[in-house]
Design a protein around this motif. Structure first.
Motif, PDB file in Angstrom:
ATOM      1  N   GLU A 710      16.681  26.440  58.244  1.00  0.00           N
ATOM      2  CA  GLU A 710      15.391  25.821  57.972  1.00  0.00           C
ATOM      3  C   GLU A 710      15.585  24.353  57.621  1.00  0.00           C
ATOM      4  O   GLU A 710      16.640  23.948  57.121  1.00  0.00           O
ATOM      5  CB  GLU A 710      14.692  26.529  56.808  1.00  0.00           C
ATOM      6  CG  GLU A 710      14.355  27.994  57.071  1.00  0.00           C
ATOM      7  CD  GLU A 710      13.263  28.177  58.111  1.00  0.00           C
ATOM      8  OE1 GLU A 710      12.477  27.224  58.298  1.00  0.00           O
ATOM      9  OE2 GLU A 710      13.196  29.252  58.732  1.00  0.00           O
ATOM     10  N   LYS A 711      14.553  23.565  57.877  1.00  0.00           N
ATOM     11  CA  LYS A 711      14.607  22.135  57.603  1.00  0.00           C
ATOM     12  C   LYS A 711      14.967  21.878  56.140  1.00  0.00           C
ATOM     13  O   LYS A 711      14.385  22.443  55.231  1.00  0.00           O
ATOM     14  CB  LYS A 711      13.257  21.509  57.927  1.00  0.00           C
ATOM     15  CG  LYS A 711      13.162  20.018  57.627  1.00  0.00           C
ATOM     16  CD  LYS A 711      11.770  19.520  57.920  1.00  0.00           C
ATOM     17  CE  LYS A 711      11.622  18.048  57.535  1.00  0.00           C
ATOM     18  NZ  LYS A 711      10.238  17.575  57.763  1.00  0.00           N
ATOM     19  N   GLY A 712      15.981  21.029  55.927  1.00  0.00           N
ATOM     20  CA  GLY A 712      16.364  20.642  54.587  1.00  0.00           C
ATOM     21  C   GLY A 712      17.346  21.567  53.910  1.00  0.00           C
ATOM     22  O   GLY A 712      17.793  21.282  52.792  1.00  0.00           O
ATOM     23  N   GLU A 713      17.736  22.671  54.547  1.00  0.00           N
ATOM     24  CA  GLU A 713      18.722  23.555  53.935  1.00  0.00           C
ATOM     25  C   GLU A 713      20.120  22.948  54.036  1.00  0.00           C
ATOM     26  O   GLU A 713      20.377  22.071  54.860  1.00  0.00           O
ATOM     27  CB  GLU A 713      18.705  24.926  54.604  1.00  0.00           C
ATOM     28  CG  GLU A 713      17.469  25.748  54.274  1.00  0.00           C
ATOM     29  CD  GLU A 713      17.525  27.143  54.861  1.00  0.00           C
ATOM     30  OE1 GLU A 713      17.037  28.082  54.195  1.00  0.00           O
ATOM     31  OE2 GLU A 713      18.035  27.300  55.991  1.00  0.00           O
ATOM     32  N   VAL A 714      21.010  23.442  53.190  1.00  0.00           N
ATOM     33  CA  VAL A 714      22.411  22.996  53.237  1.00  0.00           C
ATOM     34  C   VAL A 714      23.129  23.857  54.278  1.00  0.00           C
ATOM     35  O   VAL A 714      23.229  25.081  54.136  1.00  0.00           O
ATOM     36  CB  VAL A 714      23.094  23.149  51.870  1.00  0.00           C
ATOM     37  CG1 VAL A 714      24.569  22.749  51.970  1.00  0.00           C
ATOM     38  CG2 VAL A 714      22.387  22.299  50.817  1.00  0.00           C
ATOM     39  N   LEU A 715      23.618  23.223  55.325  1.00  0.00           N
ATOM     40  CA  LEU A 715      24.313  23.928  56.398  1.00  0.00           C
ATOM     41  C   LEU A 715      25.745  24.230  55.948  1.00  0.00           C
ATOM     42  O   LEU A 715      26.509  23.319  55.630  1.00  0.00           O
ATOM     43  CB  LEU A 715      24.319  23.060  57.666  1.00  0.00           C
ATOM     44  CG  LEU A 715      25.064  23.612  58.875  1.00  0.00           C
ATOM     45  CD1 LEU A 715      24.430  24.898  59.368  1.00  0.00           C
ATOM     46  CD2 LEU A 715      25.100  22.566  59.991  1.00  0.00           C
ATOM     47  N   VAL A 716      26.106  25.506  55.939  1.00  0.00           N
ATOM     48  CA  VAL A 716      27.444  25.941  55.535  1.00  0.00           C
ATOM     49  C   VAL A 716      28.084  26.620  56.739  1.00  0.00           C
ATOM     50  O   VAL A 716      27.622  27.669  57.192  1.00  0.00           O
ATOM     51  CB  VAL A 716      27.390  26.909  54.337  1.00  0.00           C
ATOM     52  CG1 VAL A 716      28.802  27.308  53.905  1.00  0.00           C
ATOM     53  CG2 VAL A 716      26.634  26.283  53.171  1.00  0.00           C
ATOM     54  N   VAL A 717      29.150  26.016  57.284  1.00  0.00           N
ATOM     55  CA  VAL A 717      29.760  26.497  58.521  1.00  0.00           C
ATOM     56  C   VAL A 717      31.284  26.429  58.420  1.00  0.00           C
ATOM     57  O   VAL A 717      31.833  25.844  57.492  1.00  0.00           O
ATOM     58  CB  VAL A 717      29.295  25.661  59.737  1.00  0.00           C
ATOM     59  CG1 VAL A 717      27.836  25.906  60.051  1.00  0.00           C
ATOM     60  CG2 VAL A 717      29.540  24.169  59.494  1.00  0.00           C
ATOM     61  N   ARG A 718      31.944  27.032  59.408  1.00  0.00           N
ATOM     62  CA  ARG A 718      33.403  26.966  59.458  1.00  0.00           C
ATOM     63  C   ARG A 718      33.874  25.563  59.830  1.00  0.00           C
ATOM     64  O   ARG A 718      34.791  25.029  59.229  1.00  0.00           O
ATOM     65  CB  ARG A 718      33.927  27.977  60.500  1.00  0.00           C
ATOM     66  CG  ARG A 718      33.848  29.408  60.069  1.00  0.00           C
ATOM     67  CD  ARG A 718      35.005  29.805  59.193  1.00  0.00           C
ATOM     68  NE  ARG A 718      36.280  29.820  59.908  1.00  0.00           N
ATOM     69  CZ  ARG A 718      37.467  29.856  59.306  1.00  0.00           C
ATOM     70  NH1 ARG A 718      37.538  29.872  57.997  1.00  0.00           N
ATOM     71  NH2 ARG A 718      38.585  29.880  60.002  1.00  0.00           N
ATOM     72  N   GLN A 719      33.263  24.964  60.868  1.00  0.00           N
ATOM     73  CA  GLN A 719      33.701  23.666  61.353  1.00  0.00           C
ATOM     74  C   GLN A 719      32.520  22.968  61.985  1.00  0.00           C
ATOM     75  O   GLN A 719      31.487  23.589  62.263  1.00  0.00           O
ATOM     76  CB  GLN A 719      34.813  23.820  62.390  1.00  0.00           C
ATOM     77  CG  GLN A 719      34.351  24.509  63.657  1.00  0.00           C
ATOM     78  CD  GLN A 719      35.459  24.661  64.693  1.00  0.00           C
ATOM     79  OE1 GLN A 719      36.597  24.355  64.445  1.00  0.00           O
ATOM     80  NE2 GLN A 719      35.102  25.148  65.875  1.00  0.00           N
ATOM     81  N   VAL A 720      32.666  21.664  62.222  1.00  0.00           N
ATOM     82  CA  VAL A 720      31.619  20.894  62.907  1.00  0.00           C
ATOM     83  C   VAL A 720      32.273  20.125  64.042  1.00  0.00           C
ATOM     84  O   VAL A 720      33.013  19.175  63.813  1.00  0.00           O
ATOM     85  CB  VAL A 720      30.904  19.921  61.952  1.00  0.00           C
ATOM     86  CG1 VAL A 720      29.806  19.172  62.702  1.00  0.00           C
ATOM     87  CG2 VAL A 720      30.305  20.666  60.762  1.00  0.00           C
ATOM     88  N   THR A 721      32.015  20.556  65.271  1.00  0.00           N
ATOM     89  CA  THR A 721      32.469  19.846  66.474  1.00  0.00           C
ATOM     90  C   THR A 721      31.240  19.197  67.122  1.00  0.00           C
ATOM     91  O   THR A 721      30.112  19.401  66.651  1.00  0.00           O
ATOM     92  CB  THR A 721      33.135  20.821  67.452  1.00  0.00           C
ATOM     93  OG1 THR A 721      32.197  21.845  67.795  1.00  0.00           O
ATOM     94  CG2 THR A 721      34.375  21.459  66.828  1.00  0.00           C
ATOM     95  N   PRO A 722      31.413  18.403  68.186  1.00  0.00           N
ATOM     96  CA  PRO A 722      30.259  17.704  68.758  1.00  0.00           C
ATOM     97  C   PRO A 722      29.069  18.598  69.093  1.00  0.00           C
ATOM     98  O   PRO A 722      27.920  18.191  68.944  1.00  0.00           O
ATOM     99  CB  PRO A 722      30.855  17.070  70.025  1.00  0.00           C
ATOM    100  CG  PRO A 722      32.276  16.809  69.664  1.00  0.00           C
ATOM    101  CD  PRO A 722      32.679  17.965  68.813  1.00  0.00           C
ATOM    102  N   ALA A 723      29.315  19.834  69.517  1.00  0.00           N
ATOM    103  CA  ALA A 723      28.213  20.703  69.903  1.00  0.00           C
ATOM    104  C   ALA A 723      27.341  21.111  68.718  1.00  0.00           C
ATOM    105  O   ALA A 723      26.200  21.549  68.905  1.00  0.00           O
ATOM    106  CB  ALA A 723      28.753  21.949  70.604  1.00  0.00           C
TER     107      ALA A 723
END
Length: 788
Positions: A710-723
């Motif tokens: 949702e808009k404004g949530e904190v994104l928690v992920v394994r990694q961030v690549t260009p995609a």
């Protein structure tokens, strides 16, 4: 109601209201022929109504029962004494286990001690702790009736617990978790001793899922059955006999495995993320999750990628500064192999004996500097990028289905080599864009009040970058629902090659555009591209740049800004084109996978990613494969699935360091990764994008879950690549398990002006969606807020 003492076998046939859950469970094990130490049960009916009250200091037994207990006691062979344990009617059930809530007394050796222990068991059902436990799980009817179990004790070499599955309902991918301590298992059950651990497959031959010295020593090999595999096999037979996954207490002595207790698993059993032995396959070597291994490869590698493209990428990268393979082999400074995996995760060697060969070290350093200070941008623009584009045009001139298997594989190898050459030159480009941003940050930090609060990220936006073009294209699609399919198709032709992981086993946006569709739907709902939208070209940096000032110092700041801004644009373009060949490589492998399915060797086309490069090449060359590949692929899939749960350390072994002439330079090798100690109320990692933000967490394990952000949530992920970039424009902050200050996701977060902390390691396993977080991108901390 039973008013006599009964054997454990007899307890199996009596209602749980008479013998309690523990005695009933042990009796069922005995009746089914499982190895259970001998013993007997004192049913509820042999106790007086007042049994267990404080005013009743004795065992609470009816007068006739005392003689029965003595007779059973004297007939029981128990050279090591007996264990006296509660067996409440609400204990060890399918809904609640009451584990540890009632009394157990070990090492009882006299009849008087036995009677006292029975009384203690009865009184424990009225304890305050047991009452709180019953209230919390909804058993508010007062203390349950209680039977008591008496069993002969063992003198075990090992003892512990075993979980046959990870939840009350077993699934195919679940594991069997074994925890063990030497001697009696009381310290383990009481939680005061850290156990040895081993994890095994539920399927025959119950191979260890993760490498641990304990598991390998006690589990045996394919040619030798070890005691732990025998235990696993017995435990799964118990699960089948009792009809549900079981939590089993066990002991091992000279006579073999003994089962001390079995109760249904009533809650999820989390596996520890720091599980497994993190030891290199090559003894005495040192490894690090640096460069490509960290921010681009957060997950365990598929067998095909680990044995084909990954080593090709590393070989080309090492050629830049170490020379061709043959030359590197003769150089004592450069270890071979340079690449490897530990528990499936990618690592690079860093045990360079630099101090031992000072002259060679100087020459190698000069070669490294020579490459990075060469006209590397011109080489990239005029040679490497055109070669990649031209090569892709040539290999795509014929549909894959019309090519022989040998030609399909040859073309895949061509693209792998071109992509590896491209990755190698990125190493030279990255030095410039990282140095540019670092120098700009230093200049701003020394600018006093004029540049106070001004960041490099704020100055390196505003150009018409490809990342921003992609964002605006998604906005246009969101604004034109009637033309969504056509516009999305055009978007995929231009940006669909961007990958979520470098491993071709993972789908690209072309294969699965669901994440893009969810982003488009979100922007359509919001009428915006995210909190404030992505930076608008031409407007983001112009204002802040005016604060760089005039005069001699101002001109210096402006020159540094222009240099850093140029290289920031190079980064955007270079990384955009890096994975141009990935859709072709993935499509080529899937084509070979379809042919293997047609030959009856695999079940699905993407099973091909679980073959090794040698296995696939052998089939292409001979048209013959192994009939056992189906089972092999299934086991490898499960192993990779299990390995995803692990938290790989930065270096292997844990105390490995890089020392150059007495100075520790390990932090330089880890490329911007800064580790801090986690606090009780939060996590820590690398501070990669400044600012502080408080919001609800949204944990996204798979790209298919992107539509939940949702808009404004904190994104928690394994990694961030260009995609992943389209999601960043919607998030209020970013937290990632892997990555440092120099990773792609960090740069994009800085350009978008959102706080980010990366390299947190366990964020996706410790944070749950909905948790209120404060992300401090200056301190590198993630605080889990306690709400009233």
């Amino acid at each position: 109601m039973a008013e006599r003492v009964v054997s454990l076998a007899e307890a199996a046939g009596l209602p749980v209201e008479q013998v309690g859950g523990k005695a009933k469970g042990l009796g069922r094990l005995v009746a089914a022929g499982f190895p259970v130490p001998p013993g007997f049960c004192l049913p509820v009916g042999v106790f007086a109504a007042s049994a267990g009250r404080e005013e009743d200091g004795g065992p609470g037994l009816l007068p006739d029962a005392v003689a029965e207990v003595r007779a059973r006691w004297e007939a029981l062979h128990a050279p090591h004494g007996v264990a006296v344990r509660s067996s409440a009617t609400s204990e060890d059930g399918a809904v609640s286990s009451a584990a540890g809530q009632y009394e157990s007394i070990l090492g009882v050796r006299t009849f008087e001690e036995l009677l006292a222990a029975v009384g203690r068991c009865q009184r424990s059902r009225h304890s305050a702790a047991a009452g709180v436990y019953r209230d919390r799980i909804g058993l508010a009817d007062g203390a349950p009736a209680m039977a008591v179990v008496v069993q002969a004790m063992l003198d075990p070499t090992w003892a512990g617990v075993l979980f046959t599955a990870e939840s009350p309902a077993a699934e195919d991918g679940h594991l069997v978790l074994v925890e063990a301590v030497e001697g009696l298992g009381t310290g383990l059950v009481d939680g005061v001793v850290e156990p040895e651990r081993a994890v095994f497959s539920r399927s025959e031959p119950h191979a260890p899922a993760f490498s641990t010295s304990f598991g390998e020593r006690m589990g045996g090999t394919e040619g030798r059955e070890g005691p732990l595999r025998s235990l696993v096999r017995t435990a799964l037979a118990v699960e089948k006999a009792l009809g549900a996954p079981q939590d089993i207490e066990w002991a091992l002595d000279g006579a073999g495995v003994h089962l001390l207790q079995a109760r249904p698993i009533t809650a999820a059993v989390p596996l520890p993320t720091r599980f497994g032995d993190w030891a290199a396959e090559v003894p005495g070597t040192r490894w690090a999750r640096m460069s490509i291994c960290d921010s681009w490869l957060s997950d365990p590698l598929s067998p095909l990628f680990a044995t084909t493209l990954f080593p090709t990428l590393i070989d080309r990268w090492a050629t830049n500064w170490g020379g061709p393979t043959g030359q590197r082999a003769r150089n004592p400074l450069i270890p071979e192999p340079m690449h490897g995996t530990v528990n499936g995760f990618a690592y690079l060697r860093f045990d360079f004996p630099l101090s031992r060969h000072p002259l060679r070290t100087l020459r190698l350093t000069a070669r490294w500097l020579g490459f990075h200070l060469s006209p590397v941008e011109r080489r990239w623009r005029e040679e490497v990028l055109p070669a990649l584009r031209d090569g892709l045009e040539r290999v795509r001139d014929t549909p894959l289905a019309d090519l022989s298997s040998a030609e399909v594989l040859r073309r895949i190898r061509t693209v792998e080599e071109l992509s590896a050459r491209y990755w190698a030159v990125i190493g030279g480009l990255a030095w410039h864009w990282n140095a540019g941003e670092w120098l700009l940050g230093k200049v701003l930090a020394r600018g006093g009040r004029r540049t106070a609060g001004l960041t490099a990220g704020a100055l390196l936006v505003g150009e018409d970058r490809l990342a921003h073009q992609a964002d605006r294209a998604l906005d246009r699609i969101a604004a034109a629902p009637e033309d969504e399919e056509r516009l999305l198709d055009a978007y995929l032709r231009r940006f669909g090659h961007l990958v979520y992981s470098l491993d071709p086993a993972e789908p690209t946006a072309i294969d699965d555009p669901s994440m893009l569709r969810s982003v488009i739907a979100g922007r359509r709902r919001d009428g915006t591209g995210g909190p404030g939208g992505p930076p608008v070209p031409g407007s983001g940096a112009a204002g802040p740049a005016r604060r760089l000032g005039r005069g001699p110092l101002g001109r210096v700041r402006h020159r540094v800004h222009r240099w850093a801004n140029h290289w920031s644009g190079v980064r955007d373009e270079a990384l955009h084109h890096f994975t141009l060949g990935w859709p072709f490589m993935r499509a080529g492998y899937l084509e070979l996978g379809r042919r293997l399915v047609g030959a009856g060797l695999l079940d699905t086309d993407d099973d091909v990613f679980y073959l090794t490069g040698e296995e696939l090449s052998g089939w292409v060359g001979t048209a013959t494969g192994d009939a056992r590949w189906r089972d092999l692929v299934h086991r490898r899939r499960l192993r990779r699935q299990w390995q995803r749960r692990l938290d790989p350390p930065d270096v292997v072994p844990a105390d490995a360091r890089i020392v150059l002439f007495g100075s520790d330079i390990t932090s330089l090798a880890l490329f911007g990764v800064e580790r801090q100690e986690d606090r009780a109320d939060g996590l820590s990692g690398s501070a990669v994008s400044p600012g502080s933000y408080t919001g609800r967490a949204r944990v996204i394990q798979e790209i298919s879950e992107a539509d939940t952000l949702e808009k404004g949530e904190v994104l928690v992920v394994r990694q961030v690549t260009p995609a992943w970039a389209p999601l960043l424009a919607r998030a209020g902050a970013v937290v990632a398990d892997v990555g440092g200050a120099l990773s792609h996701g960090s740069v994009v977060a800085r350009e978008y002006g959102i706080p980010a902390v990366m390299g947190v390691r366990t964020a996706t396993s410790r944070i749950t969606s909905g948790t209120l977080l404060t992300v401090d991108g200056d301190a590198g901390t993630v605080q889990l807020r306690v709400e009233p």
